[in-house]
Design an enzyme around this catalytic site. Structure first.
Site, mmCIF file in Angstrom:
data_model
loop_
_atom_site.group_PDB
_atom_site.id
_atom_site.type_symbol
_atom_site.label_atom_id
_atom_site.label_comp_id
_atom_site.label_asym_id
_atom_site.label_seq_id
_atom_site.Cartn_x
_atom_site.Cartn_y
_atom_site.Cartn_z
ATOM 1 N N PRO A 2 0.763 -1.252 0.116
ATOM 2 C CG PRO A 2 -0.866 -1.586 1.742
ATOM 3 C CD PRO A 2 0.499 -2.102 1.052
ATOM 4 C CB CYS A 3 2.666 3.124 -1.988
ATOM 5 S SG CYS A 3 3.535 1.487 -1.459
ATOM 6 C CB THR A 4 -0.146 7.742 -1.736
ATOM 7 O OG1 THR A 4 -0.889 7.135 -0.784
ATOM 8 C CG2 THR A 4 -0.862 8.763 -2.478
ATOM 9 C CD GLU A 92 0.717 3.960 -5.263
ATOM 10 O OE1 GLU A 92 -0.341 3.860 -4.577
ATOM 11 O OE2 GLU A 92 1.617 4.484 -4.986
#
Length: 487
Positions: A2-4, A92
């Site tokens: 999980p990333c942005t 991502e």
């Protein structure tokens, strides 16, 4: 993972640079920053997770990386800039749907069930991609082509989005199932927002199968879509998000609210994000993948966006008001972030100092962003010498300690945090300006390493000073506090 991700085109940035940025939101992964020289790059790469072995080219370039300190699960290099001034951030983790995954299954490692059988390696993934691609590319477009070749040959065991940038271009690639992919050149005047979902909402197939100026994809993508009845679009418009992505209830809690906050920050005037007549809401499935910002975007803006906890809204978990909505959506600035990096490739300076990597360890809400020159053969100990044990002698653990103490004492500590963040980025910019001028005048680009040492010395001073202050605030607020004069 999980990333942005946030991408900023050169005409959308304040200084004409391209920027690709991402929070690496592992499970409290201990991270460091290092330089990988050609001698350190392996000739044969073996993935820990998928057990895949890949022969690598003989001509790697030097590059920076932010690997995991604990190598039990692999390198996880996360981000970097190579000596050709090409940046990369990987990856991502994105969503897909059962139709795509059934038609082109992910390539997962299969352990033999008996001695008579052999293990079957899986494909490539986030653990591997930076090491396999970044040392061998001379432009953002080359990054897409190198990664695409690997995906088609070996496949992947997860769905991912990967960014590349050079002085002039940013390219974004998204995987489709186990072996397929599509990539798009980011328009120069936009910012892209990517919160763990398949993002692209427009794609020119005619260009991808024609001149390939701004769009690239798997050679059989049209046939793949047709053979598997994947096209859900109406009226002849091709929206890849509807074809390859997802629209789930979990998206509306975990992913789309982040896109909403980022879009709200970028275009507060040109779009309506709140109220009865809002164009987009936190649970909206059609928030644009890219937006032309209402004003130019600087590194400070990218840091602010990637530190979001819905401040200024009813969803802010740190709000003193009982809104009934606090904490219902997944924040961008989250507790388990290992490293956040902004790979900035500048155009107004000599080639030798175009690459600047801005590094932040730990939760972005509380921690500071530090610039580092990437044209170096070594990284200062304050960024590199990180162990699995907590310490005040490195930037990673100092940042983590500040975040853990300040989080539970937010009202008392937030002023210290804001001063800390402003001090590091202000002094960081001051040192960059000073050394940019020195190196432009003297042509002595070995000063990059001296500048990095000075940057880290400054960051350590500010970090220790802030840690002392938030430790005091946390100590004052301990539950076992007692004074004889208390009533």
């Amino acid at each position: 993972m999980p990333c942005t991700t946030v991408l900023v085109g050169k005409k959308a940035s304040n200084d004409g640079s391209t920027m690709i940025a991402r929070t690496d939101d592992g499970f409290f992964d201990v991270k460091k920053m290092t330089v990988v020289t050609p001698k350190m790059q392996p000739k044969k790469y073996k993935s820990v997770i998928s057990h895949l072995e890949i022969e690598l080219p003989d001509n790697p370039m030097r590059y920076t990386a932010c690997p995991s300190v604990d190598k039990k699960k692999g390198i996880w290099a996360a981000t970097g800039i190579n000596e050709a001034n090409v940046g990369m951030t990987a990856t991502e983790t994105i969503t897909s749907n059962p139709r795509v995954l059934a038609a082109d299954p992910l390539v997962e490692y299969k352990k033999a069930s008996s001695r008579r059988e052999k293990d079957i390696p899986g494909g490539i993934g986030e653990e591997d991609i930076v090491v396999l691609v970044l040392p061998y590319i001379h432009s953002a477009r080359e990054g897409v082509l190198r990664l695409a070749e690997l995906l088609e040959k070996y496949g992947t065991y997860e769905s991912n989005g990967i960014a590349f940038n050079d002085e002039n271009e940013i390219w974004w690639l998204e995987t489709i199932g186990g072996h397929h992919w599509m990539a798009k050149r980011v328009p120069d005047d936009v910012c892209v927002i990517a919160p763990n979902q398949f993002g692209m909402d427009e794609f020119d197939l005619n260009d991808a199968f024609g001149k390939q100026k701004n769009h690239l994809c798997s050679k059989d993508l049209k046939q793949f879509i047709k053979d598997n009845s994947l096209d859900l679009n109406q009226n002849g418009k091709f929206n890849p998000r509807d074809v390859f992505g997802s629209h789930t209830d979990m998206d509306h809690i975990y992913n789309t609210p982040r896109a909403w906050f980022l879009g709200r920050y970028l275009t507060p005037y040109s779009h309506k994000w709140e109220g009865e007549n809002a164009e987009f809401t936190p649970e909206c499935d059609f928030i644009p993948w890219c937006l032309v910002p209402d004003r130019k975007i600087a590194v400070e803006d990218v840091k602010y966006m990637l530190s979001s906890h819905y401040q200024g809204t009813a969803y802010n978990p740190y709000s003193n008001q009982d809104t009934g909505k606090k904490g219902i959506y997944r924040s961008i600035g989250i507790n388990r972030t290992g490293v956040t990096a902004v790979c900035q490739i500048r155009s107004n300076v000599p080639d030798e100092i175009k690459g600047i990597e801005w590094i932040c360890f730990g939760s972005t809400v509380f921690d500071a962003l530090l610039p580092v020159y990437t044209n170096v053969s070594k990284i200062p100990d304050y960024l590199k010498n990180v162990t699995l044990n907590a310490s005040t002698e490195d930037f990673y653990w100092g940042s983590r300690l500040i975040g853990a103490l300040a989080d539970s004492n937010y009202p008392a500590c937030i002023q210290h945090i804001e001063r800390y963040q402003n001090a590091v980025i202000t002094n960081g910019r001051r040192i960059l300006i000073e050394y940019d001028k020195k190196m432009a005048d003297t042509k002595d680009y070995t000063l990059c390493e001296k500048a990095n040492e000075e940057l880290c010395k400054m960051a350590k001073k500010e970090t220790v000073d802030t840690l002392t202050k938030v430790l005091h605030e946390a100590s004052v607020n301990m539950k076992n506090g007692y004074r004889l004069a208390d009533n």
